[in-house]
Design a protein around this motif. Structure first.
Motif, PDB file in Angstrom:
ATOM      1  N   VAL A  79     101.260  -4.384  32.618  1.00 45.81           N
ATOM      2  CA  VAL A  79     100.197  -4.963  31.791  1.00 45.81           C
ATOM      3  C   VAL A  79     100.335  -6.480  31.740  1.00 45.81           C
ATOM      4  O   VAL A  79      99.390  -7.225  31.999  1.00 45.81           O
ATOM      5  N   MET A  80     101.557  -6.943  31.451  1.00 43.56           N
ATOM      6  CA  MET A  80     101.781  -8.365  31.251  1.00 43.56           C
ATOM      7  C   MET A  80     101.552  -9.161  32.532  1.00 43.56           C
ATOM      8  O   MET A  80     101.060 -10.283  32.504  1.00 43.56           O
ATOM      9  N   SER A  81     101.918  -8.570  33.665  1.00 41.06           N
ATOM     10  CA  SER A  81     101.749  -9.276  34.945  1.00 41.06           C
ATOM     11  C   SER A  81     100.333  -9.055  35.503  1.00 41.06           C
ATOM     12  O   SER A  81     100.049  -9.460  36.620  1.00 41.06           O
ATOM     13  N   ASN A  82      99.486  -8.402  34.735  1.00 43.36           N
ATOM     14  CA  ASN A  82      98.131  -8.081  35.179  1.00 43.36           C
ATOM     15  C   ASN A  82      98.167  -7.350  36.528  1.00 43.36           C
ATOM     16  O   ASN A  82      97.390  -7.637  37.435  1.00 43.36           O
ATOM     17  N   PRO A  94      90.164 -10.884  36.205  1.00 46.49           N
ATOM     18  CA  PRO A  94      90.178 -10.731  34.746  1.00 46.49           C
ATOM     19  C   PRO A  94      91.281  -9.775  34.310  1.00 46.49           C
ATOM     20  O   PRO A  94      91.825  -9.022  35.137  1.00 46.49           O
ATOM     21  N   ALA A  95      91.603  -9.811  33.029  1.00 46.04           N
ATOM     22  CA  ALA A  95      92.638  -8.903  32.497  1.00 46.04           C
ATOM     23  C   ALA A  95      92.220  -7.458  32.771  1.00 46.04           C
ATOM     24  O   ALA A  95      91.082  -7.076  32.542  1.00 46.04           O
ATOM     25  N   LEU A  96      93.167  -6.684  33.286  1.00 46.65           N
ATOM     26  CA  LEU A  96      92.844  -5.320  33.708  1.00 46.65           C
ATOM     27  C   LEU A  96      92.994  -4.294  32.581  1.00 46.65           C
ATOM     28  O   LEU A  96      92.357  -3.259  32.602  1.00 46.65           O
ATOM     29  N   ASP A 125     105.947  -4.137  17.166  1.00 47.75           N
ATOM     30  CA  ASP A 125     104.646  -4.519  16.610  1.00 47.75           C
ATOM     31  C   ASP A 125     104.008  -5.713  17.326  1.00 47.75           C
ATOM     32  O   ASP A 125     103.037  -6.286  16.846  1.00 47.75           O
ATOM     33  N   LEU A 126     104.559  -6.091  18.481  1.00 48.30           N
ATOM     34  CA  LEU A 126     103.944  -7.194  19.235  1.00 48.30           C
ATOM     35  C   LEU A 126     102.836  -6.667  20.134  1.00 48.30           C
ATOM     36  O   LEU A 126     102.968  -5.609  20.746  1.00 48.30           O
ATOM     37  N   VAL A 127     101.768  -7.429  20.204  1.00 45.24           N
ATOM     38  CA  VAL A 127     100.672  -7.041  21.096  1.00 45.24           C
ATOM     39  C   VAL A 127     101.020  -7.482  22.516  1.00 45.24           C
ATOM     40  O   VAL A 127     101.388  -8.629  22.745  1.00 45.24           O
ATOM     41  N   ILE A 128     100.950  -6.543  23.426  1.00 42.07           N
ATOM     42  CA  ILE A 128     101.255  -6.860  24.824  1.00 42.07           C
ATOM     43  C   ILE A 128      99.949  -6.925  25.610  1.00 42.07           C
ATOM     44  O   ILE A 128      99.128  -6.006  25.566  1.00 42.07           O
ATOM     45  N   GLU A 129      99.783  -8.029  26.314  1.00 48.24           N
ATOM     46  CA  GLU A 129      98.585  -8.207  27.140  1.00 48.24           C
ATOM     47  C   GLU A 129      98.945  -9.078  28.335  1.00 48.24           C
ATOM     48  O   GLU A 129     100.041  -9.618  28.399  1.00 48.24           O
ATOM     49  N   ALA A 130      98.022  -9.207  29.256  1.00 45.65           N
ATOM     50  CA  ALA A 130      98.277 -10.000  30.454  1.00 45.65           C
ATOM     51  C   ALA A 130      98.580 -11.443  30.068  1.00 45.65           C
ATOM     52  O   ALA A 130      97.931 -12.005  29.183  1.00 45.65           O
ATOM     53  N   ALA A 131      99.571 -12.053  30.749  1.00 43.25           N
ATOM     54  CA  ALA A 131      99.877 -13.460  30.513  1.00 43.25           C
ATOM     55  C   ALA A 131      98.640 -14.282  30.882  1.00 43.25           C
ATOM     56  O   ALA A 131      98.011 -14.036  31.915  1.00 43.25           O
ATOM     57  N   GLU A 132      98.320 -15.235  30.037  1.00 44.21           N
ATOM     58  CA  GLU A 132      97.139 -16.078  30.263  1.00 44.21           C
ATOM     59  C   GLU A 132      97.124 -16.680  31.663  1.00 44.21           C
ATOM     60  O   GLU A 132      96.089 -16.755  32.314  1.00 44.21           O
ATOM     61  N   LYS A 150     106.928 -19.448  32.714  1.00 45.24           N
ATOM     62  CA  LYS A 150     108.156 -20.099  32.253  1.00 45.24           C
ATOM     63  C   LYS A 150     109.283 -19.078  32.269  1.00 45.24           C
ATOM     64  O   LYS A 150     109.078 -17.902  31.973  1.00 45.24           O
ATOM     65  N   GLU A 151     110.485 -19.583  32.576  1.00 44.19           N
ATOM     66  CA  GLU A 151     111.654 -18.707  32.716  1.00 44.19           C
ATOM     67  C   GLU A 151     111.822 -17.722  31.561  1.00 44.19           C
ATOM     68  O   GLU A 151     112.188 -16.567  31.742  1.00 44.19           O
ATOM     69  N   GLU A 152     111.538 -18.171  30.339  1.00 47.85           N
ATOM     70  CA  GLU A 152     111.762 -17.333  29.149  1.00 47.85           C
ATOM     71  C   GLU A 152     110.536 -16.499  28.796  1.00 47.85           C
ATOM     72  O   GLU A 152     110.540 -15.810  27.763  1.00 47.85           O
ATOM     73  N   TYR A 153     109.494 -16.574  29.605  1.00 49.79           N
ATOM     74  CA  TYR A 153     108.200 -16.007  29.177  1.00 49.79           C
ATOM     75  C   TYR A 153     108.281 -14.535  28.775  1.00 49.79           C
ATOM     76  O   TYR A 153     107.915 -14.157  27.672  1.00 49.79           O
ATOM     77  N   ILE A 154     108.764 -13.696  29.689  1.00 48.04           N
ATOM     78  CA  ILE A 154     108.726 -12.249  29.400  1.00 48.04           C
ATOM     79  C   ILE A 154     109.638 -11.925  28.220  1.00 48.04           C
ATOM     80  O   ILE A 154     109.266 -11.192  27.304  1.00 48.04           O
ATOM     81  N   GLU A 155     110.829 -12.519  28.249  1.00 47.85           N
ATOM     82  CA  GLU A 155     111.763 -12.259  27.153  1.00 47.85           C
ATOM     83  C   GLU A 155     111.134 -12.630  25.807  1.00 47.85           C
ATOM     84  O   GLU A 155     111.200 -11.853  24.842  1.00 47.85           O
ATOM     85  N   ASN A 156     110.515 -13.790  25.742  1.00 43.65           N
ATOM     86  CA  ASN A 156     109.882 -14.203  24.484  1.00 43.65           C
ATOM     87  C   ASN A 156     108.700 -13.313  24.129  1.00 43.65           C
ATOM     88  O   ASN A 156     108.515 -12.955  22.965  1.00 43.65           O
ATOM     89  N   ALA A 157     107.912 -12.947  25.137  1.00 42.05           N
ATOM     90  CA  ALA A 157     106.759 -12.081  24.867  1.00 42.05           C
ATOM     91  C   ALA A 157     107.217 -10.720  24.337  1.00 42.05           C
ATOM     92  O   ALA A 157     106.485 -10.045  23.622  1.00 42.05           O
TER      93      ALA A 157
END
Ligand code: OGA
Ligand code: NI
Length: 358
Positions: A276-279, A324-326, A309-316, A193-200
């Motif tokens: 990380v987020m884009s795997n 798999p998540a790297l 304090d947000l956890v950053i991980e690969a987008a689902e 979604k357009e706002e995904y990274i910004e929101n994450a």
């Protein structure tokens, strides 16, 4: 309070003292020196990506897609690009460079009032990392928090030159707009979604830091670096480089490639959190800065980071059985401790987050 492991030496003062040989602490091992050949760089001619952003969100759908495609290729293949028609006022860019030149030209005494400590890094500094005996970079800097507003403490920003605070605030505001636009484009390209990274990254609570880097003239530029090899730990960096001397180098396919900056351009650098987020569909770029015996240099970097304090991980959406998540999920606060303690270390940090695959 944690302090620096050795007495802080201002590189600008060293440079201005007229020494002909640089002190040992600045001499890099042979394989890290600027002229050391890693790969085939003698034979490779490369054009680094240069992207006109004018039509990114304009009315013409063909031009929009074409721009998106260029961004996509640059982020996947290089982890960086130069941008023109980026929407940041050239006049403001010139003013921002000038206030920081004026700041570094102040007498040492005036700058020392802002001397920083490794707890927050905020203020006037001359090293990254607190490892005693580490090889040091040939640069001084000023680091400050821009966003979230709750961390913005203008009393820690230079009072001289008198327009400094105002210019930084205004420059930051325009660069934030550019950043938001780019994060949208990247989200769309990744199929999110357009706002995904910004929101994450925390939306309105996203972090932004600013660093003015000053690279004094160096009598032995072949032995040292202005900033040693690293990838930026955060999300994206928007860099205003020097236009008269090419200093920035990026690692691409095993070669250090010098970026010849296009006048008026801004350099967009993908950081580890986007990788990380884009795997790992997007790669953060390993980069470094060389110095020069004839001319000093100045660059202005704005780093956009996830709220701490947000956890950053690969987008689902980018994780599947086949892919798999790297990387291990982690807050940015925790992630950046490494850079703050150890200083620049190539891409060691993100590589250490890789899950062991059987
Ligand atoms: C940085 C950086 C490059 C430059 O500040 O992280 O890579 O040209 N700067 O100053
Ligand atoms: Ni960097």
């Amino acid at each position: 309070m944690m302090s620096w492991p050795e007495q802080v030496v201002r590189v600008q003062s060293l440079s201005e003292s007229g020494i002909r040989a640089i002190p040992d602490q600045y001499i890099r091992p042979l394989s890290e020196r600027p002229l050391f050949k890693l790969g085939s760089q003698f034979h490779r001619h490369v054009d680094v990506p240069l992207i006109d952003l004018q039509h990114l969100f304009g009315k013409d759908p063909t031009l929009h897609l074409d721009t998106l495609n260029r961004i996509s290729n640059a982020c996947r293949d290089w982890g960086f690009f130069q941008a023109v028609n980026h929407g940041v006022s050239h006049e403001l860019m010139t003013r921002a460079r000038q206030v920081w030149r004026d700041f570094f030209n102040l007498p040492l005494q005036a700058k020392q009032e802002y001397a920083n400590a490794p707890t927050t890094y905020e203020g006037y500094g001359s090293r990254l990392g607190v490892v005693k005996g580490a090889v040091l970079d040939w640069s001084d800097y000023f680091f400050l928090h821009y966003l979230p507003v709750s961390l913005r403490n203008q009393s820690k920003w230079p009072m001289q030159p008198s327009s400094c605070r105002e210019v930084v605030a205004e420059y930051g505001c325009q660069v934030v707009k550019l950043c938001t636009t780019l994060l949208k484009a990247m989200s769309i390209d990744l199929g999110l979604k357009e706002e995904y990274i910004e929101n994450a990254f925390g939306g309105d609570n996203m972090g932004a830091c600013f660093r003015a880097n000053f690279y004094p003239k160096c009598p032995q530029p072949e032995l040292t670096l202005g900033l040693s090899s690293h990838s930026d730990p955060g999300g994206i960096t928007i860099l205003l480089p020097d236009y008269d001397v090419a200093r920035l180098q990026v690692l691409n396919d095993g070669d250090w490639i010098t970026v010849n900056p296009v006048p008026g351009s801004l350099i967009v650098i993908i950081g580890d959190q986007i990788q990380v987020m884009s795997n790992a569909i997007y790669k953060s770029v390993e980069h470094r800065v060389t110095v020069n015996s004839a001319k000093d240099g100045l660059s202005l970097a704005m780093f956009f980071n996830p709220k701490s304090d947000l956890v950053i991980e690969a987008a689902e959406e980018l994780v599947s059985e086949e892919r798999p998540a790297l990387y291990e999920a982690m807050t940015f606060d925790h992630y950046r401790v490494h850079m703050r303690m150890k200083g620049p270390c190539g891409k060691k940090r993100i590589e250490s987050l890789k899950f062991n695959t059987p």
